[in-house]
Scaffold this motif. Structure first.
Motif, PDB file in Angstrom:
ATOM      1  N   THR A 299      39.944  24.014  30.501  1.00  0.00           N
ATOM      2  CA  THR A 299      40.955  23.747  29.466  1.00  0.00           C
ATOM      3  C   THR A 299      42.218  24.562  29.722  1.00  0.00           C
ATOM      4  OG1 THR A 299      39.165  23.364  27.873  1.00  0.00           O
ATOM      5  CG2 THR A 299      41.377  23.677  26.985  1.00  0.00           C
ATOM      6  N   ARG A 302      44.138  22.885  32.533  1.00  0.00           N
ATOM      7  CA  ARG A 302      44.773  21.631  32.129  1.00  0.00           C
ATOM      8  C   ARG A 302      46.027  21.894  31.290  1.00  0.00           C
ATOM      9  NH1 ARG A 302      41.014  19.847  29.326  1.00  0.00           N
ATOM     10  NH2 ARG A 302      41.899  20.072  27.236  1.00  0.00           N
ATOM     11  N   ILE A 303      45.932  22.831  30.352  1.00  0.00           N
ATOM     12  CA  ILE A 303      47.088  23.149  29.507  1.00  0.00           C
ATOM     13  C   ILE A 303      48.216  23.749  30.348  1.00  0.00           C
ATOM     14  CG2 ILE A 303      47.909  24.594  27.614  1.00  0.00           C
ATOM     15  CD1 ILE A 303      45.114  24.358  26.378  1.00  0.00           C
ATOM     16  N   GLU A 306      49.892  20.959  32.414  1.00  0.00           N
ATOM     17  CA  GLU A 306      50.711  20.054  31.601  1.00  0.00           C
ATOM     18  C   GLU A 306      51.999  20.722  31.145  1.00  0.00           C
ATOM     19  OE1 GLU A 306      48.101  18.846  28.498  1.00  0.00           O
ATOM     20  OE2 GLU A 306      46.964  17.432  29.755  1.00  0.00           O
ATOM     21  N   ARG A 307      51.897  21.951  30.673  1.00  0.00           N
ATOM     22  CA  ARG A 307      53.096  22.627  30.173  1.00  0.00           C
ATOM     23  C   ARG A 307      54.044  22.998  31.313  1.00  0.00           C
ATOM     24  NH1 ARG A 307      52.191  27.173  25.781  1.00  0.00           N
ATOM     25  NH2 ARG A 307      54.450  27.103  26.060  1.00  0.00           N
ATOM     26  N   GLY A 323      46.984  31.873  23.878  1.00  0.00           N
ATOM     27  CA  GLY A 323      46.138  30.696  23.781  1.00  0.00           C
ATOM     28  C   GLY A 323      45.565  30.534  22.382  1.00  0.00           C
ATOM     29  N   SER A 324      45.138  29.338  22.061  1.00  0.00           N
ATOM     30  CA  SER A 324      44.581  29.048  20.741  1.00  0.00           C
ATOM     31  C   SER A 324      43.056  29.174  20.767  1.00  0.00           C
ATOM     32  CB  SER A 324      44.974  27.635  20.312  1.00  0.00           C
ATOM     33  OG  SER A 324      44.429  26.679  21.214  1.00  0.00           O
ATOM     34  N   ILE A 332      47.399  31.394  28.171  1.00  0.00           N
ATOM     35  CA  ILE A 332      47.690  30.275  29.065  1.00  0.00           C
ATOM     36  C   ILE A 332      48.384  30.839  30.306  1.00  0.00           C
ATOM     37  CG2 ILE A 332      48.808  28.033  29.294  1.00  0.00           C
ATOM     38  CD1 ILE A 332      46.659  28.219  27.101  1.00  0.00           C
TER      39      ILE A 332
END
Length: 431
Positions: A299, A302-303, A306-307, A323-324, A332
């Motif tokens: 995850t 992927r984040i 994308e960002r 990060g969340s 991230i």
């Protein structure tokens, strides 16, 4: 095995004092200080040249080391551009620049020191075996600690006031618990267990170069202990991938090896389906061994991808982002060097590491094919590559420095071997 000059003495004594320094929580400070001292000594030797004291006469900087120095130096202006683009404060930029000096800069300074200063690889090999002796001496108390009621963490050093990525870099542990299985795992003198496993792989690589049978056995035993006690999947992979292939490369020049390879290829063609299924099952088992960790890492990647692509292609975001809960609040841009570089420093930062690493990989592979000399540096490059897919390599340079120095020493050895040949060629041309 005695140091023959101040540079060797500094390197050797630092290795001998690895565990006492860890006991003080000082390793994170010692690594950068050592890197800048050796780098400064290398630049001083280059500046004074023939006027330098006899036992510190410098060697020229090889091309591959130039790529490391230039690439890691470029990381700093790339960082500044990212901070300007995202309007970070001057205080944040200064802190990140200090982080560069304790991370990316070391990946240029240690190869530079190894290439320029007359430091023998034998000193590093024996020093690593001494570290392994400490591991074996302390192993009984470390392994027994969770079963006799000793605490996980002994203490956190007050040296943490100098700043760093986190308190774990200044903490001294007996062991830690795996949050997934709640079983103990050990990290020895590293800040976490998976990194300790790859340091164990490095120790095995160094020990395999040790000519003394007793010290070689100590180093190999200690490295294997670190790999298995850390309970890291990456360490088990590294034990195979980083040690065996460099020793198989010389077979490429043997005719019988090609016949064997042809026979294996023909037999694999008949069992391809079963082999593919077995490999797929093995990969699935490998990932499911720590399913939560695999999910969080996937995850995060992927984040970050994308960002990076949508927001900051060329120079990145300047620094990791919080990060969340979906990634358990991991930043991230962490847990993967390449996705982290793209997120934090963009394409520019990605290439600044990619180019010297590929250059070093090709150099090591070519030399390992023709000589035993290339085995250790090629194995170290494999360790760096393996680490880069699961960690942020720059924050681990303070413990990887013996391997980084070997890369510079190897480049110097290659350049020294070529020098007499080039001189003879020039004399033949003049005649």
């Amino acid at each position: 095995m005695q140091p023959q000059n101040p540079a060797e003495a500094l390197v050797y004594k630092t290795l001998l004092w690895t565990w006492p320094l860890y006991g003080l929580g000082a390793l994170y400070i010692v690594g950068p200080v050592l890197g800048w001292l050796l780098g400064g000594l290398a630049l001083t030797a280059l500046y004074f040249g023939p006027a330098m004291r006899r036992d510190l006469k410098p060697h020229p900087i090889p091309p591959v080391v130039w790529t490391w120095v230039i690439g890691m130096a470029l990381m700093l202006p790339i960082l500044w551009v990212g901070h300007v683009n995202w309007d970070f404060s001057a205080k944040t930029t200064i802190r990140s620049s200090i982080g560069w000096a304790k991370g990316w800069a070391l990946m240029g300074l240690f190869p530079l020191a190894g290439a320029v200063l007359p430091i023998r690889r034998e000193i590093l090999v024996r020093g690593q075996c001494h570290v392994g002796l400490w591991v074996l001496i302390l192993a009984p108390i470390l392994l027994a600690a969770p079963y006799i009621g000793l605490p996980e963490r002994i203490f956190t050093s007050p040296l943490k006031v100098v700043g760093g990525p986190g308190p774990q870099y200044f903490s001294v542990y007996f062991y830690t618990f795996d949050p997934a299985s709640w079983t103990p795992r050990w990290q020895f003198f590293a800040p976490w267990s998976p990194f300790a496993a790859l340091l164990g792989v490095c120790m095995v690589l160094f020990a395999l170069e040790e000519p003394n049978n007793r010290w070689r056995a100590i180093g190999i035993a200690a490295g294997i202990l670190m790999i298995f006690a850390s309970k890291s999947r990456m360490g088990l992979v590294g034990l195979v991938v980083c040690t065996i292939p460099p020793r198989l490369l010389p077979l490429m020049g043997r005719t019988w090896a090609w016949f064997v390879l042809a026979g294996l290829t023909a037999s694999l063609a008949m069992t391809a389906d079963k082999l593919i299924n077995a490999v797929t099952a093995a990969i699935s088992t490998f990932k499911n061994a720590r399913a939560d960790s695999t999910r969080v890492r996937a995850t995060l990647q992927r984040i970050a991808e994308e960002r990076w692509w949508e927001e900051a292609v060329w120079f990145g975001h300047g620094r990791p982002a919080p990060g969340s809960h979906i990634v358990e609040y991991m930043p991230i841009g962490s847990h993967h060097t390449w996705f982290g570089l793209l997120f934090v420093k963009g394409v520019a930062g990605f290439l600044a590491l990619f180019i010297p690493l590929v250059f070093q990989l090709l150099l090591g592979a070519l030399d390992a094919t023709a000589s035993k000399r290339g085995r250790l540096p090629l194995g170290i490059v494999f360790v760096i590559i393996l680490l880069s897919f699961g960690e942020n390599i720059e924050i681990e340079a303070y413990l990887l420095w013996p391997g980084l120095m070997v890369l510079g020493i190897h480049a110097r050895e290659l350049a020294t071997d070529k020098a007499p040949f080039m001189q003879q060629k020039r004399r033949s041309t003049v005649a």
